[in-house]
Structures are given as structure tokens and as C-alpha cells.
Design a protein around this motif. Sequence first.
Motif, PDB file in Angstrom:
ATOM      1  N   ASP A  77       0.917  -1.315   0.141  1.00 15.67           N
ATOM      2  CA  ASP A  77      -0.034  -0.055  -0.072  1.00 15.67           C
ATOM      3  C   ASP A  77       0.635   1.275   0.005  1.00 15.67           C
ATOM      4  N   ARG A  78       2.050   1.138  -0.232  1.00 21.22           N
ATOM      5  CA  ARG A  78       3.012   2.249  -0.525  1.00 21.22           C
ATOM      6  C   ARG A  78       3.444   2.527  -1.811  1.00 21.22           C
ATOM      7  N   SER A  93       2.147   6.490   1.973  1.00 24.71           N
ATOM      8  CA  SER A  93       1.124   5.530   2.094  1.00 24.71           C
ATOM      9  C   SER A  93      -0.162   5.745   1.229  1.00 24.71           C
TER      10      SER A  93
END
Length: 268
Positions: free
Chosen positions: A59-60, A86
Motif C-alpha cells: 500500500d506504498r 502510504s
Amino acid sequence: QAFCANHSCGPADGYKLAMDDAWMSSDGGITWIQIKKAFGNSNNAFIGRGSHKAVVVEDRLMIFGGETFNPVARHTTYLNDVWQVSLPTEPCCEGCVTNTSCLPNDSDWKMLTSNAEWHERSGHTVVYEAPSSNNAFRHRVYLMGGKNASSTFSDIWTWSLDKDEEWINDVQLETTNSSENQASDAFVSVASPLSKLKRYHLPLVGTDGQLSKFTPHVRHSIVDQTDLDVMESVGVRTVGDLVSADLYTILKLRGFDYPGRTVTAVPN
């Protein structure tokens, strides 16, 4: 189109402005959500850039290097920094358009390093390898090639995504001087001869979980000399020639020939 509509930022006869905004799409590019506004003014803020590389790790969003521009000084600065932020995820992001609390703010953009071990560059390639049994279940990022004002790079660097660990230089071929116009030694374009197509193998992971370096470095030709001679006989010499070859040329290369075929003019 966040700031400059249908036109690139900057005057037509002047230096372009490097943008620092960021957008995200979760439906294949049909709709876009702005996750970073243009022209952030906080201290140590992410600066506008172009020809950088970005990868998504879980999720980065991670961004590597690139080049930025000063329209006043008409100067290009090459970067070797690494940033991450993020990304908003479901269920919060299901209403990202209206629920702005889900979106990152300027302080959420974190600079992991301002000066990585690899030289400042743009136009490079970055590949993310997810953890698996093939890499001892470790995250890996590979950074390859690129250029700056003085050099064209033919190197490969590896990193574990741990900000406390250094990048490892796995492959270091001779760096060419950009002024000598030898970029074809490092990059392939449509004008490159087919003989320039090479295959490189990524380094293996040893039993200790560390990457094994190429010693010595080995590269292999994708097209052997016999095939080069055959393609030369039908006028196919470059990548562009092969891409634009007509049907009959391709059939001939595959062993089918039509000696009686003649070209018939087709009216417009």
C-alpha cells in the motif's frame, strides 16, 4: 491536467516547470483522485520532477530519483533521492472523492534518503520483486541504467526496502560519456541494430539470503549471427525495421517465400 489543462506547464519557448502533484486511479484510469496538490511549500517537501520511476509496494507508493528543473536559472538538477507515501485503501478510499480525510497530506510524504548510493539520474528503470521462495521471502527493488548530464549508466543496484540498509551494486559496466553519443551501449531504441539486443540475468540469492554478484558479468545475445544474416537479406537491420516489417517480410523470415508475388498499386 491538474494544473496546466491540456498544455505542458511553462511557455512554449522556455523551460518546462517540473510538477510535484500526484494522482491515483483504482479503476484502470477511468477516474483519477489527486493525492498530492501541486506546489507544496512545506520544509523538505517532495519536489517536482520528471523522468523518475515509481513502484507500488503493497500500500506504498515509492519514487526514485529523476530530474527537476529551475525555469528561472534554466538549469536541470538530477536526483538520487527515495520517497514513499502510504496510499489510501478500502474501505476508507471507497469514498476518496468526497472523504478527503483518507488522502495523504504533505507531511505523509517521507524522504527515505536524499542521497542514495547510486549516482543522480533520470530515465532509469526500477523493478519490484515481491517476497517469495526464490528470494528468501524478502522484498527486493532493482534499479537499472539511466543518465545524467555527463554520463549514461549501465549499472544495476539492489535494495531490500529497509531504510537502514544500503543499496548493493550488483552490476557495474563501463559508464559511457553522454557527450560521446554512446547511449546505444546502454539503451535500445527503434534505431538500434538488432545485434545490440542483449539478455541479462538477475543475480541469484544464496542460502544466506544475500544476492550473489555477477563475477564475471555475462551477457548473451538475443539474436544469433545466423538470424541476423537472414534478416539482413530482406532489409531488416534495426529494431524499427523489424517492428514495421510487412506481412510478406515476416512470412519470408519464417521460411515462407512467394517468388511470383508482385506489388500491386492500391489507389488511395
